[in-house]
Design an enzyme around this catalytic site. Sequence first.
Site, mmCIF file in Angstrom:
data_model
loop_
_atom_site.group_PDB
_atom_site.id
_atom_site.type_symbol
_atom_site.label_atom_id
_atom_site.label_comp_id
_atom_site.label_asym_id
_atom_site.label_seq_id
_atom_site.Cartn_x
_atom_site.Cartn_y
_atom_site.Cartn_z
ATOM 1 N N ASN A 81 -127.342 15.727 -0.134
ATOM 2 C CA ASN A 81 -126.143 15.957 -0.960
ATOM 3 C C ASN A 81 -126.468 16.785 -2.197
ATOM 4 O O ASN A 81 -125.697 17.655 -2.587
ATOM 5 C CB ASN A 81 -125.489 14.632 -1.361
ATOM 6 C CG ASN A 81 -124.622 14.084 -0.252
ATOM 7 O OD1 ASN A 81 -123.518 14.568 -0.033
ATOM 8 N ND2 ASN A 81 -125.141 13.110 0.482
ATOM 9 N N ASN A 85 -119.730 8.953 -7.902
ATOM 10 C CA ASN A 85 -120.622 8.547 -6.811
ATOM 11 C C ASN A 85 -120.027 8.971 -5.476
ATOM 12 O O ASN A 85 -118.816 9.074 -5.328
ATOM 13 C CB ASN A 85 -120.766 7.015 -6.846
ATOM 14 C CG ASN A 85 -121.708 6.492 -5.769
ATOM 15 O OD1 ASN A 85 -122.768 7.083 -5.524
ATOM 16 N ND2 ASN A 85 -121.342 5.395 -5.122
ATOM 17 N N HIS A 88 -120.111 7.785 -1.395
ATOM 18 C CA HIS A 88 -120.501 6.644 -0.565
ATOM 19 C C HIS A 88 -120.051 6.897 0.876
ATOM 20 O O HIS A 88 -118.905 7.315 1.100
ATOM 21 C CB HIS A 88 -119.863 5.362 -1.126
ATOM 22 C CG HIS A 88 -120.292 4.153 -0.377
ATOM 23 N ND1 HIS A 88 -121.541 3.564 -0.542
ATOM 24 C CD2 HIS A 88 -119.666 3.423 0.581
ATOM 25 C CE1 HIS A 88 -121.644 2.530 0.258
ATOM 26 N NE2 HIS A 88 -120.526 2.423 0.958
HETATM 27 C C1 GAR Z 1 -125.615 9.574 1.373
HETATM 28 O O1 GAR Z 1 -125.089 9.367 2.661
HETATM 29 C C2 GAR Z 1 -124.818 8.834 0.322
HETATM 30 O O2 GAR Z 1 -123.463 8.752 0.621
HETATM 31 C C3 GAR Z 1 -125.460 7.462 0.375
HETATM 32 O O3 GAR Z 1 -126.834 7.741 0.475
HETATM 33 C C4 GAR Z 1 -127.009 8.935 1.257
HETATM 34 C C5 GAR Z 1 -127.993 9.827 0.552
HETATM 35 O O4 GAR Z 1 -128.351 10.912 1.372
HETATM 36 N N1 GAR Z 1 -125.150 6.686 -0.797
HETATM 37 C C6 GAR Z 1 -124.928 5.371 -0.790
HETATM 38 O O5 GAR Z 1 -125.054 4.678 0.202
HETATM 39 C C7 GAR Z 1 -124.521 4.783 -2.135
HETATM 40 N N2 GAR Z 1 -124.156 3.431 -2.007
HETATM 41 P P1 GAR Z 1 -129.010 12.208 0.751
HETATM 42 O O6 GAR Z 1 -130.198 11.745 -0.105
HETATM 43 O O7 GAR Z 1 -129.458 13.017 1.930
HETATM 44 O O8 GAR Z 1 -127.988 12.913 -0.074
#
Ligand code: GAR
Length: 186
Positions: free
Chosen positions: A16, A106, A108
């Site tokens: 992200n 955030n 999610h």
């Molecule tokens: C993402 O899918 C984000 O939505 C999630 O962690 C992942 C990080 O991926 N966040 C949560 O679960 C927050 N509660 P990334 O490091 O590849 O962006």
Amino acid sequence: MSKVKAAVFASGAGSNFQSIMESSNLPCEISLLVCDRPGASVIEKADKLGVPTYVFNPKEYGSKQEFEGTLVSKLQDLNVSWIFLAGYMRIVGPTLLNAFEGKIVNIHPSLLPDFPGKDAIGQAYKAGVKKTGVTVHYIDAGIDTGPIIAQESVEVLENDTEETLKKRIQQVEHQLYPKVIQQIVK
Ligand code: GAR
């Protein structure tokens, strides 16, 4: 005129973070990548993109208040006004929340309020829902709570595995987060 400054907080892979960095017409400058897990792959991504990093190990501090206090000073020194949590797997405490009230967002991987917390994709998959998705929201003191800014749903297909579902959810995340940032950052 120089752009408003923002920081991205991440703990893991950083897909992200990367999608935010690569989006066109970003209304802010990402001045810092904050990471609470030394060795996480997001750090290497930031280095490659030339984004300064602030990496810390929470275990080296006496309390959340202490490490968040250090973070607040660092962010204020850099004139950061927005914080985008992108896979930052830690509950934000009052020190950071109060210093950046209404300016912490955030992402999610579920349709909140369904499946908050860790492994939201696995939770939804195991629950056998037909539809899940992505939520972008302002944070408050809870776990994945706070006013919702945008949601996009993702259908769970008959032959989906957790992995294929995760891939489609993340594709949606990578479009939605930069779009929301464009909408809200003034
Ligand atoms: C993402 O899918 C984000 O939505 C999630 O962690 C992942 C990080 O991926 N966040 C949560 O679960 C927050 N509660 P990334 O490091 O590849 O962006």
